[in-house]
Every structure is written in C-alpha cells, then in structure tokens.
Design a protein around this motif. Structure first.
Motif, PDB file in Angstrom:
ATOM      1  N   ALA A 107       2.877  -4.947   6.244  1.00 37.31           N
ATOM      2  CA  ALA A 107       2.540  -4.015   5.166  1.00 37.31           C
ATOM      3  C   ALA A 107       3.783  -3.245   4.760  1.00 37.31           C
ATOM      4  CB  ALA A 107       1.444  -3.052   5.613  1.00 37.31           C
ATOM      5  N   LEU A 108       3.962  -3.103   3.450  1.00 39.40           N
ATOM      6  CA  LEU A 108       5.116  -2.385   2.891  1.00 39.40           C
ATOM      7  C   LEU A 108       4.663  -1.451   1.791  1.00 39.40           C
ATOM      8  CD1 LEU A 108       7.677  -5.337   2.480  1.00 39.40           C
ATOM      9  CD2 LEU A 108       7.653  -3.620   4.304  1.00 39.40           C
ATOM     10  N   SER A 109       5.453  -0.413   1.569  1.00 39.57           N
ATOM     11  CA  SER A 109       5.265   0.422   0.385  1.00 39.57           C
ATOM     12  C   SER A 109       5.927  -0.263  -0.799  1.00 39.57           C
ATOM     13  CB  SER A 109       5.889   1.798   0.603  1.00 39.57           C
ATOM     14  OG  SER A 109       7.305   1.675   0.679  1.00 39.57           O
ATOM     15  N   VAL A 110       5.631   0.224  -1.990  1.00 32.78           N
ATOM     16  CA  VAL A 110       6.242  -0.346  -3.192  1.00 32.78           C
ATOM     17  C   VAL A 110       7.755  -0.208  -3.132  1.00 32.78           C
ATOM     18  CG1 VAL A 110       6.552   0.045  -5.668  1.00 32.78           C
ATOM     19  CG2 VAL A 110       4.265  -0.088  -4.712  1.00 32.78           C
ATOM     20  N   GLN A 111       8.244   0.972  -2.724  1.00 38.31           N
ATOM     21  CA  GLN A 111       9.679   1.199  -2.704  1.00 38.31           C
ATOM     22  C   GLN A 111      10.376   0.276  -1.696  1.00 38.31           C
ATOM     23  OE1 GLN A 111       7.356   3.536  -2.553  1.00 38.31           O
ATOM     24  NE2 GLN A 111       7.634   4.673  -4.470  1.00 38.31           N
ATOM     25  N   ASP A 138       2.075   8.676   0.549  1.00 36.22           N
ATOM     26  CA  ASP A 138       3.157   7.878   1.107  1.00 36.22           C
ATOM     27  C   ASP A 138       4.127   8.766   1.865  1.00 36.22           C
ATOM     28  OD1 ASP A 138       5.065   6.048   1.699  1.00 36.22           O
ATOM     29  OD2 ASP A 138       5.030   5.095  -0.279  1.00 36.22           O
ATOM     30  N   ASP A 139       4.069   8.715   3.194  1.00 41.25           N
ATOM     31  CA  ASP A 139       4.976   9.530   3.994  1.00 41.25           C
ATOM     32  C   ASP A 139       5.945   8.665   4.785  1.00 41.25           C
ATOM     33  OD1 ASP A 139       3.230   8.465   5.770  1.00 41.25           O
ATOM     34  OD2 ASP A 139       2.658  10.355   6.737  1.00 41.25           O
ATOM     35  N   ASP A 140       6.195   7.470   4.287  1.00 45.24           N
ATOM     36  CA  ASP A 140       7.186   6.606   4.916  1.00 45.24           C
ATOM     37  C   ASP A 140       8.560   7.223   4.714  1.00 45.24           C
ATOM     38  OD1 ASP A 140       8.859   4.647   5.779  1.00 45.24           O
ATOM     39  OD2 ASP A 140       7.948   3.029   4.614  1.00 45.24           O
ATOM     40  N   GLU A 141       9.254   7.526   5.802  1.00 48.85           N
ATOM     41  CA  GLU A 141      10.536   8.208   5.689  1.00 48.85           C
ATOM     42  C   GLU A 141      11.585   7.353   5.008  1.00 48.85           C
ATOM     43  OE1 GLU A 141      11.833   9.861   9.332  1.00 48.85           O
ATOM     44  OE2 GLU A 141      10.003  10.960   9.684  1.00 48.85           O
ATOM     45  N   THR A 142      11.321   6.047   4.891  1.00 52.84           N
ATOM     46  CA  THR A 142      12.294   5.197   4.206  1.00 52.84           C
ATOM     47  C   THR A 142      12.092   5.214   2.716  1.00 52.84           C
ATOM     48  OG1 THR A 142      10.886   3.221   4.315  1.00 52.84           O
ATOM     49  CG2 THR A 142      12.331   3.658   6.180  1.00 52.84           C
ATOM     50  N   GLN A 146      12.509  13.063   1.698  1.00 54.27           N
ATOM     51  CA  GLN A 146      11.760  13.772   2.715  1.00 54.27           C
ATOM     52  C   GLN A 146      10.372  13.184   2.819  1.00 54.27           C
ATOM     53  OE1 GLN A 146      11.447  17.780   1.024  1.00 54.27           O
ATOM     54  NE2 GLN A 146       9.313  17.364   0.704  1.00 54.27           N
ATOM     55  N   PRO A 147       9.769  13.254   3.964  1.00 49.64           N
ATOM     56  CA  PRO A 147       8.370  12.881   4.082  1.00 49.64           C
ATOM     57  C   PRO A 147       7.531  13.948   3.415  1.00 49.64           C
ATOM     58  CG  PRO A 147       9.496  12.906   6.229  1.00 49.64           C
ATOM     59  CD  PRO A 147      10.371  13.583   5.251  1.00 49.64           C
ATOM     60  N   SER A 148       6.448  13.519   2.746  1.00 51.91           N
ATOM     61  CA  SER A 148       5.627  14.489   2.030  1.00 51.91           C
ATOM     62  C   SER A 148       4.927  15.443   2.972  1.00 51.91           C
ATOM     63  CB  SER A 148       4.606  13.755   1.159  1.00 51.91           C
ATOM     64  OG  SER A 148       3.724  13.028   1.979  1.00 51.91           O
ATOM     65  N   ASP A 149       4.681  15.008   4.217  1.00 52.89           N
ATOM     66  CA  ASP A 149       3.991  15.903   5.131  1.00 52.89           C
ATOM     67  C   ASP A 149       4.959  16.630   6.051  1.00 52.89           C
ATOM     68  OD1 ASP A 149       2.934  13.436   7.626  1.00 52.89           O
ATOM     69  OD2 ASP A 149       4.821  13.751   6.566  1.00 52.89           O
ATOM     70  N   GLY A 150       6.255  16.455   5.815  1.00 48.88           N
ATOM     71  CA  GLY A 150       7.243  17.128   6.642  1.00 48.88           C
ATOM     72  C   GLY A 150       7.594  18.471   6.070  1.00 48.88           C
ATOM     73  N   PRO A 151       8.444  19.228   6.739  1.00 47.76           N
ATOM     74  CA  PRO A 151       8.855  20.546   6.255  1.00 47.76           C
ATOM     75  C   PRO A 151       9.736  20.414   5.039  1.00 47.76           C
ATOM     76  CG  PRO A 151      10.139  19.917   8.169  1.00 47.76           C
ATOM     77  CD  PRO A 151       9.099  18.877   8.013  1.00 47.76           C
ATOM     78  N   ARG A 152       9.751  21.442   4.220  1.00 47.64           N
ATOM     79  CA  ARG A 152      10.613  21.460   3.049  1.00 47.64           C
ATOM     80  C   ARG A 152      12.062  21.477   3.495  1.00 47.64           C
ATOM     81  NH1 ARG A 152       8.168  23.333  -1.574  1.00 47.64           N
ATOM     82  NH2 ARG A 152      10.160  22.876  -2.554  1.00 47.64           N
ATOM     83  N   GLN A 153      12.904  20.645   2.892  1.00 45.08           N
ATOM     84  CA  GLN A 153      14.308  20.598   3.282  1.00 45.08           C
ATOM     85  C   GLN A 153      15.059  21.833   2.812  1.00 45.08           C
ATOM     86  OE1 GLN A 153      16.026  16.988   1.889  1.00 45.08           O
ATOM     87  NE2 GLN A 153      15.207  15.795   3.578  1.00 45.08           N
ATOM     88  N   ALA A 154      14.666  22.345   1.662  1.00 48.15           N
ATOM     89  CA  ALA A 154      15.348  23.531   1.155  1.00 48.15           C
ATOM     90  C   ALA A 154      14.340  24.334   0.354  1.00 48.15           C
ATOM     91  CB  ALA A 154      16.533  23.142   0.278  1.00 48.15           C
ATOM     92  N   THR A 195       0.842  -1.195   0.000  1.00 49.99           N
ATOM     93  CA  THR A 195       0.000   0.000   0.000  1.00 49.99           C
ATOM     94  C   THR A 195       0.875   1.243   0.000  1.00 49.99           C
ATOM     95  OG1 THR A 195      -1.624   1.279   1.259  1.00 49.99           O
ATOM     96  CG2 THR A 195      -0.181  -0.200   2.509  1.00 49.99           C
ATOM     97  N   ALA A 196       0.417   2.272  -0.688  1.00 48.80           N
ATOM     98  CA  ALA A 196       1.133   3.550  -0.703  1.00 48.80           C
ATOM     99  C   ALA A 196       0.676   4.464   0.424  1.00 48.80           C
ATOM    100  CB  ALA A 196       0.924   4.245  -2.054  1.00 48.80           C
ATOM    101  N   ASP A 197      -0.308   4.028   1.196  1.00 46.72           N
ATOM    102  CA  ASP A 197      -0.873   4.846   2.265  1.00 46.72           C
ATOM    103  C   ASP A 197      -0.174   4.507   3.578  1.00 46.72           C
ATOM    104  OD1 ASP A 197      -2.381   6.109   4.173  1.00 46.72           O
ATOM    105  OD2 ASP A 197      -4.296   5.679   3.195  1.00 46.72           O
ATOM    106  N   ALA A 198       0.617   5.444   4.105  1.00 45.22           N
ATOM    107  CA  ALA A 198       1.373   5.189   5.339  1.00 45.22           C
ATOM    108  C   ALA A 198       0.443   4.930   6.517  1.00 45.22           C
ATOM    109  CB  ALA A 198       2.288   6.368   5.640  1.00 45.22           C
ATOM    110  N   ASP A 199      -0.692   5.624   6.574  1.00 42.88           N
ATOM    111  CA  ASP A 199      -1.633   5.405   7.667  1.00 42.88           C
ATOM    112  C   ASP A 199      -2.207   3.992   7.598  1.00 42.88           C
ATOM    113  OD1 ASP A 199      -3.254   6.426   9.929  1.00 42.88           O
ATOM    114  OD2 ASP A 199      -4.913   6.111   8.531  1.00 42.88           O
ATOM    115  N   ASN A 200      -2.485   3.532   6.402  1.00 47.30           N
ATOM    116  CA  ASN A 200      -2.988   2.169   6.223  1.00 47.30           C
ATOM    117  C   ASN A 200      -1.931   1.152   6.659  1.00 47.30           C
ATOM    118  OD1 ASN A 200      -4.867   0.215   5.476  1.00 47.30           O
ATOM    119  ND2 ASN A 200      -4.186   0.164   3.344  1.00 47.30           N
ATOM    120  N   ARG A 201      -0.651   1.449   6.395  1.00 49.78           N
ATOM    121  CA  ARG A 201       0.410   0.539   6.811  1.00 49.78           C
ATOM    122  C   ARG A 201       0.506   0.470   8.343  1.00 49.78           C
ATOM    123  NH1 ARG A 201       3.316   2.925   2.566  1.00 49.78           N
ATOM    124  NH2 ARG A 201       4.607   4.152   3.986  1.00 49.78           N
TER     125      ARG A 201
END
Length: 1034
Positions: A173-177, A202-206, A222-230, A157-163
C-alpha cells in the motif's frame, strides 16, 4: 450463494415490521485482466503489459480525481465499495469516476467486490462502516494478488492507518505522493496529487504536507498529527462551526448568501442576502476571511464604528512589505499580487451583471464580515493562470511557488512543484485544495499545462475554461442519436405536416452562417390581407426527450460563439445540415402563420409542423441590397420589401407602447485566412434587414408565449426582464443633470421618451452615448417556469411585453427546444415529456439555461477582447473618444470606432496630480475651477497593449495632451470609419437589445485599463465562426 440481513422497524401507525434484505453472491465476477485464465474475454479492460495494477480506496476517489484523470495513471481497479461510497458522498466525484470507468480510452475496471463470493465480508462486532469498507478494499486487493500472481498489485490510499493494516496483511500500500515519486517516467505526477491539509488522514512522514505558505518559499514537511514545527501567526479568524452558524442565522445575528467578488480584487465583495434586505459589502482581506467567489457564506454585520474603520482602512493605499510584525509572506512582497486593488484591471460590467456595485470607501452600504463558510464552491475544473515570476530554484527540486490566476477576483494560490522552470511562461490549470487560517494564500495543486502565454489558441482555451464552456467532443451515444448523412426527408416524416415547399420562403442571416434556424415568407391573400410565416427548424423531430443527445444538449444549453470558432450545443451534422434551413433543400420546420392586414395587425394565427424549401439563403447585406434595388421585382425581393414595411410599423407600435430603444457598440473582425489573426476591426453596421428579421422573431416569440401559457399555465418556460431598481439609474440621472437633460424612469415608456429627448444640436453621436449608458442600467433577462412566479413577474420591461419566450433558435438554444415541445404538446402533436411537467424541475433547468447563456456571452466577449488585443498589439493608435463618466479616481472614456471603453490615463504633462475629479458635476477641473473635461466631451486617446502582473494583458488608454491634439487626424488605415448613417439611433438600436449582447461597460474602481464592449462577432473568415444577430438573444 445468498446472504440474508434482517431487522425490524416501527411503522407510522405504531406497528412492527420485519425487513429482510437478501444479498446474492456470485463466483462469475471477473477480474478484467487477460492474465486471469478464468476471465471472460469480453471483460478485458486491464492491460497485460502494465507494470502493475492499482486498487484505489474511497478517499482517493473523493480527493484525488485530478491524479486519477492524468493520462499516465491507468490499469486501475475500482472496487464496487468505492464507487457506491462516492455516489453517496460526492456526486461530482462520482460522475468523474464513472466517466473514467466507462471511457474506452482509459483502463479503469469496476470490480463488484460486494457481490463476489470470495471478496464479500460482513462487518465485525463494534467495527465502524468506514473500517469495514477499508477492510473490504484490502480483501479485494489481496484477491487480485492471489488471482494474478505474476502482476504486482498496489493499494493506493491516503489513510495511513489503512496502509499499516494493509502491510500487516501482506498487501503493498502506498500514498499518492509515494507512488508518484516511484513513477520516474512521469515526474509531473508529483505535482498533480492534491495537497494533504493539516488534519487530513495522510500522516505518512514521507509525504509532504503544505503547512500554510512558507515565508522563505520552501515547503514544510510534517505529519498532520505531529506537533507544529513552527508557530505561525494567525492571519484570519477561524470559521464558526456549522452549529453556531445555524443558530446565528436562526436568531438573526448572521446572514447567509453567495459571495461575489469584484472583478478587480479577490478582497472586495458583496453577499446577496434576503434576510439583510440588501447586498452586504465585504471589504478587505480579513473581512473576506478566506471565502472565494461563489462560496455560500455566513456574514456578521459590522457596527457603525466597525464599518467606518473598515472604510477608512480601504481608503488607504496598501503598502508592500508591511511592518515589523507583518506576516512573513507579506514581508516578502506577496501581498495579493503586489498591486493595490484600486489599480486593478476591470473586466466587463454590463446590464447582464447582477447589480455589481462600485466599492467606494466611506459609502453608506451595509457592511459585513465573513464568519463562516456554509458551502464551498471551489471550481473542480480549476483556475487558469501562470506562476508568478520569481527567482528560479534548482532544477528538479520541489519549490513552493505562487500561482497568479488570470482573473483578479481570485487570490494568488500557493502550490508546490518540481516543474517550476518548465511551467514558467506557460498557462496552467490549478485546483484549490484548502486554505488554513494562518496561510496568507489558499493552497492548491497543478493539474495540467495549456500552452505558452500569449498564444492565441492557449488564451482561447483559457477563456473557455474560465467561463465553464464544455468543449468535450460529443460521445458515441450522442452521435448515435443523429441520422446518418446524407439525409433527406422520408415518407415517415410527412404525417401531420403541411406542404410549404412552393411558398416564397427565404432566410436572412449574418454572412457565412451555416446553422440557419429561421426563415420567412409573405404572400398576398384574396381578401387584401397578407399571409406572413415564420418557419423554425424542427429540431425536436430529431432531439427526443431522455436520449443521450437530449441530456447533453440540456447540460450545454446553448451554442457558444467565439471570434474564430463555434462550440455547438448539438452535433454539427444536425446544426449545419439536417436541421439547417439551407437554400434549395427540403427541410422540416415548425411554422407560425399569421393573417395580417397591410397595417401589420394580426387577424389570426395558427401553428403547424411543415416541410419547406427555402428559395434563398441571404445575408443581411444581400437582403438589404435586394430591397434597395428598384430594378428587382422577383417574388423574394417583393416579399422582403413587404415584410420590411410591416416590420417598420410593428417597430413603431412597440415603441409607442413603451419598448426601449437602447444601444450597444458592435464591432466585427475580418480574419487572415491562414493565421486567423484579425486584419481589420470595424463597427458593425445595422441595416433595415436586421431590424426586419428582429421584428418577425419578436412577433413569433410573443405569439408562442401567449399560446403555451394558455395551454400550460403551471409549466411554461418564459423569459422575463425585471424592472431595474431606481438606484441603477443613478449614473444616468447624474449624467443627465451634468449634461442638461432630464431622465424619467418611472416607467419604460417614460424612460423611452426621456431618451428620445436627450439630444445635443450638432452632435450626432450624443443620443447614442446616452442610450449606451441607459443600457447599463438594465437587469439581465432570465428564463423561468411559469409555475414558480406570480403573473406580475412575467413582464418583459425592455420589450414592454406582458409575455415573452424563446422559440426561434432551437439549433443553438435549449430553451427553444423546451418551448417547441410545449407548443407541440398544446397542439396534441406529441405528448409533453415528464421532465417538462414538473414546474420545479423546469425551474432548475431554467437556472442552468440562465447560467450557460451568461457564460456563453462572457466567453464571446472575452474572445472579442482577445482578438482586439491581438489587433492592437503591433499598433499604437490615436483615436477620438468620448468622456462617458467622471469618477473620483479618473475619467472613463468610450472609443466609438473600436467599441472599447476604459479609464483613461492622464499624462503628467496635463497636470494629472493637481486635477480635481468632480463626480457630482461630472467634470474635471483645475484648482482654479477651470473645467477641462465634462461628460460626453470629445477627447483623443492613444491605445496601447500593456502587460501587468500575472501576464495579464489589457488595452491602456492614455489621453493625448490638448496641445498636441489634431482633430482631423485619422485613425489607423486598417480600421474603417463609422458611416454617418450609423450614428442615428433609429438605425442602430433595437429595443430587444437590452437583454442581449450589450456594452461591457463600467469600471469598478479607477483602473488604467480598457474593457472591450459587447460585440456582434461577424467574422469574414472563416464563416463557421459567424455569430447570430443579437435579436435572437432577447
């Protein structure tokens, strides 16, 4: 077990209606694995030896189909919940998923979890439908873990909450990556997974998320829901939300339509908009604003001041590197592909192109800017190309690389790969995943490798993918519709047919043709008149409506002819045997029979199903030799002479009525029998035999069009050719003024007269050049349903015919199949299928036919260009050329001997820097006013094969300095010279040719490249690749 759901709803009349839905649950739904002792053997689909089973969720099915289609991904459980959601949300993804599940070669199993007593769940209070479905998929995964305890079951699943919820429930449960990284047996799976864009689920930091395109070539994580790195500088304006777009269109502030990119650049485009009244020119990277070719966009018109500034900016040549505040990628030299758009290679632009225009800075065209995307039309099949040459990173590490599409109308694409070293020098397929406002390039992912760059088979595969040609083998369901071989006419085939087996019928086709779908006959009648017959293969006797073969044929719509192969619309047993009107065998036909006077006037006509036995299957050359040999007086030869005599009369009559005699260069290839490389390329000779067949096919098509329209005025499939807009004639008129002849395009008759008068004493090729230019002024002929257009729009401009259709090639065109069914229904032979009764549905089918017909034409031209490049690769040939047009950026030349055209590069020795290119006078002058070249002048060019950015190869034409000219110099010995007889327009041109394969002619903006003209692909070896004469495509 029965579950009841009840609710009430209000009726239109104000009443209240109680609705009860009954949901039946069963316990005999199997897991599909032989490891399950209770599973029926007929349901086995999952391998007992698999390392693990995968269960997928809806988001994965919607966005990761390339990953699922990879051969290394198997033993997949598709919950019924997922399949149903895909059906509702994305038809294309649903069809691809269904194909995987139904394929006997793949192990994808559909588990009907919504109907299983142990896996069906009801929504909880305040639970959203999406959350309920996610929970249902987790329950199904847990059921598999319980049912098959010895096998690892993984939820993808691509949904981190679902994982997180799955892990809490004891489900792995794993993401595709993450899963791809575990698959060390197939490292390329990491590349195949679609990129997760910012804002995705998908906000899995891995898991890696491409945040635009990194300036230093490294991938950002970066996590999609995290702060912008730059903080990154925004390059493009954000797209308007759909609510604002809709309001703007309704208020008239915005205009919508499909965007079409120039074939030379991804950042020069036009938007076709009815509300604007004309096409809107969109110029520059920022104005295009992340739109890709084919997207439906919303455009804001520029003010005069904005348009002037945009034109001024476009006139300046782009500089690499940018300034101090340039975007990091621009500073690194990644601006487009490092080549200014003015110098881009130009592909074919013909009358078949829908009014593609030249982008001229400072022009008075309406200009606009893309402000919103209404619908993305990114290719699900992907884009072909290669990785841009860069310094290689460390082996096995992920690298951010730029992908260069083979077509310049698409931008560079950023992708991340661990296989950069392996994929270097390879043609690959990449799919676009997204394009953020702060990313110079769109982001995509690798799909598959095609082969080595430059390999003929690889490049052929590229052109087929680029032109969306379906090369998939026919399914077992399609083959099941084909009668087994050997086939012969049975007693059951005879009812309703006339016996024409004794008639002197013969076919005349290109050499080596196997899919013979038309034959002719003529015989004298006691009245002094003649019976003339056109017999067409009765394909619809075998191709029944609604069958898998019919659905496949409708989707493909046409056979595609390449130089060395043919991609059939129907299975080969039908096209080459059962339906092919081969000599000496009995075949089923649909016949049109006329009684005609010796002056070729039709007295009567009738239509009938028939059985024929062709007495001879001739090539054009063989038929011509028979007619020319005065010693031959057999029935077939005498009949050919009579048909030819009538054809000449009909041809002259059509010209008198205003039909156009246009021209297009046609070349043929002779192939090495072992390597299939071209040994010879020469101008294709048009004989009277070609024109004889053409006239008879035209007569049949017009006659059938009149008949079916009378029978079915609301749902007949016709073919129209629109009158060209006056502005399309501007280049021809300009050439006429410069060369001293007048062009009157007020009607097709007036244009025909003007072309006949365009002569230059002592120049036998002059008139042909003029007709070639006139061909490019034409519009594309199109199929349409009669019920969707006014009768005034039925007209075929080039043929000067009020009605026209296609009837004569049902083996290779689905349009002819539809017309056969219409004709049979009008004769009460068979009922008209429901699919043909719906005028709107027929119009949609016609739209697919038009698209597929054009794609097949473009693929054929691309194949001819590829083989021309192969032929010239080892040769630097000097040949005579003619100046076809003078533009502000250079001169366009045409090389008659090879049928090629392009902008000629002027060497420095000729003082290129000081020359003046006068477009108004169509002349090239020195500063003192001395004319060096003018339109239609004869020059000599040197043709060589060059390779540019992205491994794009093209023919480069360079003028030979006048001081070095040798007028008597012969071209390469391997290429035959043009016979003198071929320069006569009457012997070369066919008025019907304007809607067929035509000159691929016109350079959008000063390119040092040649584009191959349209060709008739007559290949000496192998005969299977032989194409039909263009008269069939009118």
């Amino acid at each position: 077990m029965l579950q009841n759901k009840s609710f009430v709803r209000k009726t239109k009349k104000g009443g209240v209606l109680k609705v009860v839905n009954q949901h039946y649950l069963r316990d005999d739904i199997y897991s599909g694995s032989s490891l399950d002792p209770d599973c029926d053997a007929e349901a086995y689909k999952l391998s007992a030896d698999a390392a693990h089973y995968l269960v997928i969720d809806t988001n994965l099915a919607l966005h990761q189909m390339d990953f699922l289609e990879h051969p290394a991904v198997d033993d997949v459980v598709v919950p019924g919940t997922v399949l149903e959601e895909c059906r509702k949300r994305n038809s294309a993804a649903y069809q691809r998923l269904r194909a995987l599940c139904s394929s006997s070669a793949r192990r994808f199993y559909v588990f009907s979890n919504e109907h299983h007593r142990e896996t069906y769940i009801q929504a909880q209070p305040a639970e959203s439908p999406n959350d309920r479905n996610d929970r249902a998929i987790r329950v199904a995964t847990a059921w598999y873990m319980k049912r098959i305890p010895g096998k690892e079951v993984i939820l993808l699943t691509a949904d981190a909450d679902n994982r997180r919820k799955a892990v809490a429930e004891g489900v792995r449960a794993l993401s595709v990556q993450a899963y791809a990284r575990l698959r060390t047996d197939c490292p390329e799976l990491v590349d195949v997974g679609a990129v997760v864009m910012r804002g995705g689920q998908d906000d899995d930091e891995t898991d890696m998320v491409i945040d635009g395109a990194a300036s230093n070539g490294r991938q950002q994580q970066q996590p999609s829901d995290g702060p912008r790195q730059a903080k990154r500088r925004r390059i493009y304006d954000e797209h308007m939300p759909m609510s604002e777009v809709t309001a703007g269109i309704k208020a008239g502030r915005l205009h919508q339509g499909p965007i079409r990119m120039s074939r030379s650049s991804a950042f020069q485009a036009w938007v076709s908009s009815e509300s604007a009244g004309e096409d809107i020119q969109v110029q520059g990277r920022e104005a295009v604003n992340r739109a890709l070719d084919g997207d439906i966009v919303a455009v804001r018109l520029l003010t005069p001041a904005e348009a002037a500034a945009a034109s001024k900016a476009a006139a300046r040549r782009p500089q690499k590197g940018g300034g101090a505040d340039a975007h990091p990628e621009e500073a690194s030299g990644d601006e487009d592909d490092g080549e200014p758009w003015e110098d881009s290679r130009v592909a074919e632009v013909t009358m078949d192109d829908v009014d593609e225009k030249e982008v001229t800075p400072g022009s008075e065209r309406v200009m606009g800017r893309v402000v919103g995307i209404i619908r993305r039309n990114w290719r699900t099949r992907g884009y072909c190309g290669s990785l841009k040459d860069e310094e290689a990173g460390k082996r096995g590490r992920q690298q951010s690389r730029l992908f260069c599409p083979v077509e310049r109308r698409f931008p560079l694409i950023r992708l991340v790969t661990r296989q950069a070293e392996t994929l270097s020098g390879q043609r690959i397929v990449v799919v676009v995943d997204g394009w953020e406002a702060d990313s110079l390039h769109p982001v995509g992912h690798y799909v598959r490798k095609l082969g080595t760059i430059g390999d003929k088979d690889t490049e052929t595969e590229v052109l087929l993918i680029e032109n969306d040609i379906n090369t998939s083998p026919f399914t077992p369901g399609v083959h099941a519709c084909v009668p087994p071989l050997p086939w012969s006419i049975q007693k059951s085939d005879w009812p309703g047919r006339e016996d024409f087996r004794e008639l002197p019928i013969c076919s005349v086709d290109p050499p080596g043709c196997r899919d013979i779908d038309d034959a002719l006959h003529v015989r004298p009648l006691p009245s002094g008149n003649f019976e003339v017959g056109v017999h067409i293969a009765d394909v619809t006797h075998f191709l029944k409506p609604g069958t898998p073969m019919d659905e496949e044929a409708a989707a493909r719509s046409t056979t595609t002819y390449l130089v060395q192969r043919r991609i059939d619309m129907l299975p080969k047993p039908l096209t080459e045997d059962i339906c092919s009107l081969r000599g000496g065998v009995e075949r089923l036909a649909f016949s049109v029979i006329w009684e005609m006077t010796p002056q070729a006037d039709a007295v009567s006509v009738r239509f009938t199903k028939s059985v024929i036995c062709s007495k001879a299957a001739l090539s054009y050359a063989e038929a011509q030799a028979r007619m020319d040999d005065e010693r031959l007086h057999d029935e077939i030869t005498v009949g050919l002479r009579r048909l030819n005599s009538m054809a000449k009369i009909m041809r002259a009559r059509r010209f008198d009525q205003g039909a156009l005699a246009l021209a297009s260069p046609e070349v043929k290839f002779e192939m090495d029998t072992e390597t299939l490389d071209p040994l010879d390329v020469a101008v294709y000779q048009i004989r009277e035999a070609n024109q004889m067949v053409e006239e008879m096919m035209l007569l049949a098509n017009v006659t059938v069009a009149e008949h079916i329209l009378a029978a079915f005025p609301a749902c007949s499939l016709l073919r129209s050719h629109a009158t060209p807009a006056p502005k399309r004639f501007q280049p021809l008129v300009q050439a006429g003024v410069a060369a001293g002849f007048d062009i009157d395009f007020s009607s097709s008759k007036a244009l025909a007269v003007s072309l006949d008068k365009a002569e230059r004493p002592g120049d036998g090729y002059f008139n042909r050049l003029v007709r070639i230019m006139a061909t490019r002024c034409m519009m594309q002929a199109l199929y349409f349903s009669s019920g969707t257009c006014a009768p005034s729009e039925y007209h075929h401009y080039g043929l000067a015919a009020p009605l026209y259709t296609h009837f004569t090639s049902p083996i290779r065109r689905y349009a002819d199949v539809v017309v056969h069914r219409l004709l049979a229904a009008s004769l009460r032979i068979t009922p008209l299928p429901e699919s043909a009764r719906d005028s709107q549905a027929l119009q949609r089918s016609a739209g697919n036919m038009n698209m597929r017909h054009r794609n097949a034409q473009m693929a054929g031209r691309a194949s001819a260009e590829l083989h021309t490049l192969i032929f010239f690769k080892a040769r630097a040939i000097v040949s005579e050329a003619r100046v076809l047009r003078v533009r502000p950026t250079g001169i366009i030349v045409f090389v008659p001997q090879y049928g090629i055209e392009g902008q000629a590069k002027i060497p420095e020795s000729m003082g290129e820097a000081s020359l003046i290119f006068n477009e108004e006078k169509q002349a090239v002058l020195r500063p003192d006013g001395t004319i060096i070249f003018t339109i239609f002048d004869s020059v000599q060019i040197k043709a060589t094969v060059e390779e540019t950015q992205g491994h794009r190869r093209h023919l480069e034409l360079t003028l030979v300095d006048k001081s070095r000219w040798n007028p008597s110099r012969q071209a390469h010995a391997a290429v035959r010279a043009v016979p003198a007889a071929q320069t006569a327009p009457a012997a070369q041109t066919a008025p019907a040719r304007l809607a067929a394969r035509t000159l691929a002619a016109s350079v959008v903006k000063g390119a040092p490249a040649a584009s191959l003209a349209s060709v008739v692909l007559i290949v000496a070896v192998p005969p299977a690749a032989t194409a039909r004469h263009e008269s069939r495509d009118i």
